[in-house]
Design an enzyme around this catalytic site. Structure first.
Site, PDB file in Angstrom:
ATOM      1  N   GLN A  79      -6.547  37.362  23.761  1.00  0.00           N
ATOM      2  CA  GLN A  79      -7.973  36.996  23.766  1.00  0.00           C
ATOM      3  C   GLN A  79      -8.834  38.135  24.320  1.00  0.00           C
ATOM      4  OE1 GLN A  79      -9.806  34.659  22.477  1.00  0.00           O
ATOM      5  NE2 GLN A  79      -8.059  33.626  21.553  1.00  0.00           N
ATOM      6  N   SER A  80      -8.518  39.372  23.971  1.00  0.00           N
ATOM      7  CA  SER A  80      -9.280  40.518  24.473  1.00  0.00           C
ATOM      8  C   SER A  80     -10.675  40.584  23.853  1.00  0.00           C
ATOM      9  CB  SER A  80      -8.519  41.799  24.146  1.00  0.00           C
ATOM     10  OG  SER A  80      -9.373  42.928  24.241  1.00  0.00           O
TER      11      SER A  80
END
Ligand code: PLP
Length: 343
Positions: A79-80
């Site tokens: 989930q960068s």
């Protein structure tokens, strides 16, 4: 040209922010907490839901364009926000993005692997590769280098945004600029509270506000490592940044403040304090925070206030670094969204 503009002028910058982000006073929270509380809205940097990585990418994309690159390679958590914003910035400048995903947060549910930033990166047309480790920065950088080598052999021109230390911290230049932008808006404050992950934001911001003449404490709220490890990382990031800008570091080691009271239960996991902070900001101000970074940063501010490190009556600045797409990926983990109202 200001001194900071002059110091930044040797570095090519691709324009991704159209204007300064808003500085707002949080009236209801100020009253509730007995503070003069302000928020710098770097969740509103614009590009694909915004966030702090837009400022950092201005200098990476600038360097990539100067190198005539056609492909950007970057590593991040599943989930960068960094990889998602890099995909958007690459698209804007006609480059392909290759995103390498690390499993930094084991045991998350299917939504985490599908929604939020993962979903957006798909729409943005990024190529995806994965790296099985979450705590091996050198290994992840080596894997990107191997992919870059394949691209070169195919006649492409890759540009790597590195994960580990020991590279010129170009992203931190974005927050030298951000710190100077804020200083011009706010004039002065008694304390600032910012997130501290890779350290590019914290290190750049601290350097920028010091260069702008502000001597107030800047607290880096740990989101990834404990306070001692994070301080050591910041020592290195800020020394590399000063070397890159060819100036003496404008503060001593004692000026690097890290606080890890809001880190539990660890990177990428929102515990009760972060969840409560997220809910209180939403209820009092209608402003959304993300579970991985900005909720912990606000929880850190509340913790510092509770411990008397930040004191009643002070003028305090909270840096909102965005990250909002992750809210959707953390819907189950946070336990909101049953449709029945606040749990
Ligand atoms: C990456 C990120 C941070 C941490 O910034 P660093 O420069 O890596 O320390 C904070 N907030 C959000 C929303 C982020 O995506």
């Amino acid at each position: 040209m200001s001194r900071i503009d002059t110091l930044l002028s040797p570095f090519p910058r691709a324009s991704l922010l159209s204007q300064p982000t808003p500085l707002e006073r949080l009236n209801r929270l100020s009253q509730e907490l007995g503070l003069d509380l302000w928020i710098k809205r770097d969740d509103l940097t614009g590009l694909s839901f915004g966030g702090n990585k837009t400022r950092q990418l201005e200098f990476y994309i600038g360097a990539a364009l100067a190198a005539r690159a056609d492909t950007i390679l970057i590593t991040g958590a599943v989930q960068s926000n960094f990889t998602r914003t890099a995909a958007a910035a690459a698209a804007k400048y006609g480059m392909q993005a290759v995103l390498q995903r690390e499993e930094r947060v084991p045991g998350m549910d299917p939504l985490y692997h599908r929604s939020g930033n993962v979903f957006l990166a798909d729409i943005l047309g990024a190529d995806i590769m994965s790296y099985p480790e979450g705590e091996d920065e050198a290994g992840a950088d080596a894997a990107l280098e191997a992919r870059a080598e394949q691209l070169r052999a195919a006649g492409r021109t890759p540009y790597i945004i590195p994960l580990g230390l020991g590279h010129p911290p170009l992203g931190a230049l974005g927050y030298v600029r951000g710190g100077a932008e804020l200083a011009a808006q706010i004039g002065c404050f008694d304390a600032a509270v910012v997130p501290s992950g890779s350290g590019a934001t914290h290190g750049g911001f601290l350097t920028g506000v010091r260069l702008a003449g502000i001597t107030a404490p800047v607290y880096g709220i740990c989101v990834r490592r404990d306070a001692r490890q994070q301080k050591a990382r910041l020592e290195q990031v800020t020394a590399e940044l000063a070397r890159l800008m060819n100036i003496p570091r404008p503060f001593s080691g004692g000026g690097i403040l890290t606080w890890d009271g809001a880190l539990a239960p660890g990177y990428g996991r929102a515990g009760g304090t972060a969840r409560a902070a997220l809910q209180s900001m939403a209820a009092a101000e209608g402003i959304l925070l993300d579970p991985v970074y900005s909720a912990k940063t606000f929880a850190g501010l509340l913790g510092l206030l509770e411990q008397g490190i930040i004191r009643k009556g002070q003028k305090v600045l909270l840096l909102h670094t965005g990250g909002l797409p992750a809210l959707f990926a953390y819907q189950n983990a946070l336990g909101f969204g049953s449709g029945a109202g606040a749990p």
